[in-house]
Scaffold this motif. Structure first.
Motif, PDB file in Angstrom:
ATOM      1  N   GLY A 125       0.827  -1.194   0.000  1.00 60.85           N
ATOM      2  CA  GLY A 125       0.000   0.000   0.000  1.00 60.85           C
ATOM      3  C   GLY A 125       0.859   1.240   0.000  1.00 60.85           C
ATOM      4  O   GLY A 125       2.067   1.181  -0.244  1.00 60.85           O
ATOM      5  N   PHE A 153       1.187   5.451   1.841  1.00 58.93           N
ATOM      6  CA  PHE A 153       0.786   6.529   2.749  1.00 58.93           C
ATOM      7  C   PHE A 153       1.488   7.788   2.300  1.00 58.93           C
ATOM      8  O   PHE A 153       2.607   7.731   1.772  1.00 58.93           O
ATOM      9  CB  PHE A 153       1.194   6.224   4.191  1.00 58.93           C
ATOM     10  N   TYR A 160      -3.947   7.592   2.034  1.00 55.41           N
ATOM     11  CA  TYR A 160      -3.408   6.228   2.082  1.00 55.41           C
ATOM     12  C   TYR A 160      -4.289   5.283   1.292  1.00 55.41           C
ATOM     13  O   TYR A 160      -5.437   5.583   0.973  1.00 55.41           O
ATOM     14  CB  TYR A 160      -3.289   5.738   3.535  1.00 55.41           C
ATOM     15  N   TRP A 161      -3.709   4.130   0.973  1.00 57.65           N
ATOM     16  CA  TRP A 161      -4.429   3.047   0.312  1.00 57.65           C
ATOM     17  C   TRP A 161      -3.736   1.729   0.633  1.00 57.65           C
ATOM     18  O   TRP A 161      -2.545   1.711   0.974  1.00 57.65           O
ATOM     19  CB  TRP A 161      -4.492   3.259  -1.205  1.00 57.65           C
ATOM     20  N   LEU A 162      -4.501   0.667   0.556  1.00 56.10           N
ATOM     21  CA  LEU A 162      -3.965  -0.682   0.741  1.00 56.10           C
ATOM     22  C   LEU A 162      -4.451  -1.577  -0.376  1.00 56.10           C
ATOM     23  O   LEU A 162      -5.610  -1.475  -0.804  1.00 56.10           O
ATOM     24  CB  LEU A 162      -4.436  -1.291   2.061  1.00 56.10           C
ATOM     25  N   TRP A 167      -6.171  -6.200   3.019  1.00 56.66           N
ATOM     26  CA  TRP A 167      -7.233  -5.690   3.888  1.00 56.66           C
ATOM     27  C   TRP A 167      -7.470  -6.653   5.055  1.00 56.66           C
ATOM     28  O   TRP A 167      -7.308  -7.865   4.928  1.00 56.66           O
ATOM     29  CB  TRP A 167      -8.522  -5.511   3.100  1.00 56.66           C
ATOM     30  N   ALA A 187      -3.217  -0.623   7.852  1.00 57.76           N
ATOM     31  CA  ALA A 187      -3.462   0.821   7.743  1.00 57.76           C
ATOM     32  C   ALA A 187      -3.283   1.496   9.104  1.00 57.76           C
ATOM     33  O   ALA A 187      -2.667   2.569   9.196  1.00 57.76           O
ATOM     34  CB  ALA A 187      -4.854   1.088   7.183  1.00 57.76           C
ATOM     35  N   THR A 188      -3.790   0.887  10.146  1.00 61.02           N
ATOM     36  CA  THR A 188      -3.646   1.459  11.481  1.00 61.02           C
ATOM     37  C   THR A 188      -2.183   1.439  11.913  1.00 61.02           C
ATOM     38  O   THR A 188      -1.658   2.416  12.453  1.00 61.02           O
ATOM     39  CB  THR A 188      -4.514   0.689  12.487  1.00 61.02           C
ATOM     40  N   GLY A 245      -0.319   3.972   9.822  1.00 59.32           N
ATOM     41  CA  GLY A 245      -0.785   5.310  10.179  1.00 59.32           C
ATOM     42  C   GLY A 245      -0.168   5.809  11.467  1.00 59.32           C
ATOM     43  O   GLY A 245       0.215   6.979  11.584  1.00 59.32           O
ATOM     44  N   SER A 302     -12.403   3.000   5.941  1.00 53.91           N
ATOM     45  CA  SER A 302     -11.320   3.961   6.102  1.00 53.91           C
ATOM     46  C   SER A 302     -11.610   4.935   7.239  1.00 53.91           C
ATOM     47  O   SER A 302     -10.696   5.340   7.967  1.00 53.91           O
ATOM     48  CB  SER A 302     -11.091   4.722   4.797  1.00 53.91           C
ATOM     49  N   VAL A 340     -10.534   3.332  10.392  1.00 55.18           N
ATOM     50  CA  VAL A 340      -9.078   3.421  10.576  1.00 55.18           C
ATOM     51  C   VAL A 340      -8.722   4.763  11.196  1.00 55.18           C
ATOM     52  O   VAL A 340      -7.958   4.838  12.166  1.00 55.18           O
ATOM     53  CB  VAL A 340      -8.341   3.233   9.229  1.00 55.18           C
TER      54      VAL A 340
END
Length: 197
Positions: free
Chosen positions: A87, A89, A107-109, A114, A119-120, A123, A150, A153
């Motif tokens: 992903g 950020f 951001y993206w994954l 998933w 993401a967390t 982040g 999202s 997140v």
């Protein structure tokens, strides 16, 4: 949780978490980036990413990201796990901001990552860098109205909803309702203290 290697060049900033390396996009990443982000379910939730998204778009992104980092207009990270690029950020700085200086976190994954908490995890590392190392006062973010995953997140990270706006989505070719969020430096450190970190 986060290890920073400090450097004069933003291209050299790397962050690590328990499972991820966050590093700048570089030549040779184009195929991995295209495979990771080039999914309709990803691109439709991003404001400035075209559809379809293939290698040519990834080449342009890597070049743009490097130029923005060289000009200190944005920080870009690819999330790399044992299987490759998972992903991305970024922190994009604007010359004029209601919350200046408050960059926008995006951001993206890849869909196959998933549900793993990436993401967390990533982040937290990016926010730690933003508030501890860069000494930022605030970071803005947000989601399209139809992206509850999202938003969850961002809530886990401690962002607060501060309003709504209308944002154009390039992939969907229309303006959509957008939930605007904000994390202040004070809130970040309060939450970290509550977590014992």
């Amino acid at each position: 949780m986060s290890l920073l290697r400090r450097s004069a060049s933003w291209r050299d900033v790397t962050l690590t978490t328990d499972r991820l390396l966050l590093r700048a996009p570089r030549a040779g990443d184009e195929d991995g980036a295209a495979a990771s982000v080039g999914h309709w379910e990803v691109v439709r939730m991003l404001a400035q990413v075209p559809w379809p998204y293939g290698r040519a778009e990834a080449v342009r992104y890597v070049e743009q990201a490097q130029a923005e980092m060289d000009g200190r207009r944005a920080l870009h990270f690819f999330l790399v796990d044992e299987a490759g690029i998972a992903g991305g950020f970024g922190l994009a700085f604007s010359p004029v901001s209601l919350f200046a200086p408050a960059p926008v976190l995006g951001y993206w994954l890849s869909p196959d990552r998933w549900g793993r908490g990436y993401a967390t995890e990533a982040g937290r590392a990016v926010l730690d860098h933003a508030f501890r190392t860069m000494k930022l006062k605030a970071v803005r973010s947000g989601v399209f109205f139809d992206n509850p995953a999202s938003l969850r997140v961002q809530e886990k990270l401690g962002f607060e909803v501060v309003g709504r706006s209308e944002v154009f989505c390039l992939a969907r070719a229309k303006t959509l309702s957008h939930i605007d969020t904000l994390m202040t430096r004070d809130r970040y450190f309060e939450r970290r203290a509550e977590e014992g970190r």
